[in-house]
Structures are given as C-alpha cells and as structure tokens.
Design an enzyme around this catalytic site. Structure first.
Site, PDB file in Angstrom:
ATOM      1  CG  ASP A  92      35.613  59.611  25.893  1.00  0.00           C
ATOM      2  OD1 ASP A  92      36.382  59.925  26.817  1.00  0.00           O
ATOM      3  OD2 ASP A  92      34.418  59.325  26.080  1.00  0.00           O
ATOM      4  CG  ASP A 100      25.397  63.242  18.941  1.00  0.00           C
ATOM      5  OD1 ASP A 100      26.566  62.784  18.964  1.00  0.00           O
ATOM      6  OD2 ASP A 100      24.390  62.527  19.079  1.00  0.00           O
ATOM      7  CG  ASP A 110      33.238  63.268  17.076  1.00  0.00           C
ATOM      8  OD1 ASP A 110      33.941  62.265  17.280  1.00  0.00           O
ATOM      9  OD2 ASP A 110      32.006  63.283  17.289  1.00  0.00           O
TER      10      ASP A 110
HETATM   11  P1  IMP Z   1      35.661  56.547  22.118  1.00  0.00           P
HETATM   12  O1  IMP Z   1      35.399  55.318  21.298  1.00  0.00           O
HETATM   13  O2  IMP Z   1      35.253  56.353  23.558  1.00  0.00           O
HETATM   14  O3  IMP Z   1      37.043  57.098  21.988  1.00  0.00           O
HETATM   15  O4  IMP Z   1      34.640  57.646  21.676  1.00  0.00           O
HETATM   16  C1  IMP Z   1      34.633  58.191  20.474  1.00  0.00           C
HETATM   17  C2  IMP Z   1      33.213  58.626  20.137  1.00  0.00           C
HETATM   18  O5  IMP Z   1      32.413  58.845  21.313  1.00  0.00           O
HETATM   19  C3  IMP Z   1      33.266  59.940  19.436  1.00  0.00           C
HETATM   20  O6  IMP Z   1      33.351  59.766  18.041  1.00  0.00           O
HETATM   21  C4  IMP Z   1      31.985  60.598  19.871  1.00  0.00           C
HETATM   22  O7  IMP Z   1      30.956  60.268  18.963  1.00  0.00           O
HETATM   23  C5  IMP Z   1      31.657  60.022  21.197  1.00  0.00           C
HETATM   24  N1  IMP Z   1      31.994  60.948  22.310  1.00  0.00           N
HETATM   25  C6  IMP Z   1      33.003  60.830  23.209  1.00  0.00           C
HETATM   26  N2  IMP Z   1      33.018  61.853  24.087  1.00  0.00           N
HETATM   27  C7  IMP Z   1      31.964  62.647  23.739  1.00  0.00           C
HETATM   28  C8  IMP Z   1      31.453  63.908  24.267  1.00  0.00           C
HETATM   29  O8  IMP Z   1      31.964  64.517  25.225  1.00  0.00           O
HETATM   30  N3  IMP Z   1      30.357  64.399  23.630  1.00  0.00           N
HETATM   31  C9  IMP Z   1      29.766  63.792  22.567  1.00  0.00           C
HETATM   32  N4  IMP Z   1      30.228  62.644  22.028  1.00  0.00           N
HETATM   33  C10 IMP Z   1      31.321  62.067  22.610  1.00  0.00           C
HETATM   34 MG    MG Z   2      31.117  59.885  16.950  1.00  0.00          MG
END
Ligand code: IMP
Ligand code: MG
Length: 178
Positions: free
Chosen positions: A99, A155, A96
C-alpha cells in the site's frame, strides 16, 4: 452492518497463485530463496504460494511486521519483529498487500542490513494509489484500486482474514436505512 463485496474470487486467486509459483520456481531454479512471509496478513497467501513453488531447496521462515493500529488507519511507523538468519541468503519477502510501501521498505532494508545477498518481494495485491514511498514489488498477484480490502489474509481489526475471497469493505453508508 458493514458491506462486503467480493472483488477477487477465490478461484481467480488460486489460478494467479499457481502462475506466481511457476514464475518463482523458474527464476530461482539455480539458488532457491528463503521465503519470508510477513505475519499476520501474508499467512493465507504464503500458505498457498509455498505449495505452488516447485523447488526442493526452498526454505520458509516468518517475520512479524505491523503498521496497523486499528481500523482502516495505518500508524505510519512499522514495527518489525525478530528476523531469521538471512546472511548470504536470497530472500523473497511475501506480503498480503503493498500500500504505502513503508512496510516493504522497512523489511527490505532490515534484511539487507542483516547480511542478505539479495532481497526481492512478492505481494498478493498491489495498491499503487496508496504509495507514499518509492518501491515496487517484483511479483504482483493483482493490482487493486484504492479501496479498503478484507479477506484472504487482509483484516479489519483481526476480522475477515479467513474469507476465501478478497472483498471491498464498507461501513454502512446510510444509517437511516437500518
Ligand atoms: P504499507 O506499509 O502501507 O504498504 O501497508 C502494508 C500493510 O498494511 C499490509 O501488510 C496490510 O497489513 C495493511 N493494509 C494495507 N492496505 C490494506 C487494506 O486495504 N486492507 C487491510 N489491510 C491493509
Ligand atoms: Mg499486514
């Protein structure tokens, strides 16, 4: 009451997903990929994306990856569930939102360690301002600002995933206005 402000409307999302599906169909015309959406967040994006990919040989299997332990706070550690058989496959991870990058790095490394021939990724949203590890997605739907977003799979504690638009989520800024 939290405030939800749409920043990407459903119609725009659908148009972009159609473009991504077309690009993936062209790029993978020789060897169709194994699409690997990450539950739970990628569920809406993946459902639309797979229907926009015109490749008879496409296969789709899901994996579970989570780094959220509540609210808007990421735990920093990524829990990864069982992977399908990826040996010799050309895997396209679908998520999705990208980040910090920890989820994608963790899943990519696990998929490669499990014998995939090649791993690429497709994310609906890319939040470059949140990046903590060095990784980029191969296909990006929308580059988004460093805000907490909900809807279209994203979410807040399991809520708002079903919203068709991608929205900026804010807690009520002024309790006195209640
Ligand atoms: P990462 O591992 O920090 O890159 O984050 C990835 C996961 O964090 C995504 O698959 C989302 O489930 C969650 N995530 C990151 N940013 C958001 C946001 O703004 N809203 C909701 N979920 C987020
Ligand atoms: Mg996720």
């Amino acid at each position: 009451m939290p405030q939800l402000s749409p920043i990407i409307r459903s119609g725009r999302i659908q148009g972009r997903v159609t473009q991504l599906g077309r690009a993936i169909s062209q790029d993978y015309a020789i060897k169709p990929p194994l699409l690997l959406p990450l539950l739970d967040g990628a569920v809406l994006f993946a459902a639309d994306l797979m229907r926009a990919i015109r490749l008879p040989g496409l296969t789709v299997e899901f994996a579970r990856a989570s780094s959220w332990h509540g609210g808007m706070q990421s735990s920093g550690s990524v829990e990864l569930g069982a992977l399908p058989d990826v040996r010799g496959r050309d895997v396209l991870i679908v998520d999705d939102i990208l980040d910090s990058g920890r989820t994608l790095v963790r899943v990519r490394d696990a998929v490669l360690a499990a014998g995939a021939e090649r791993v690429r990724s497709c994310v609906c949203c890319d939040k470059p301002g949140g990046r903590e590890v060095d990784i980029q997605a191969d296909y990006v739907g929308f580059v988004v600002p460093t805000l907490f977003l909900v809807g279209y799979g994203l979410d807040y504690d399991g809520r708002y995933r079903h919203l068709p638009d991608i929205c900026h989520y804010r807690e009520d800024p002024s309790p006195s206005s209640a």
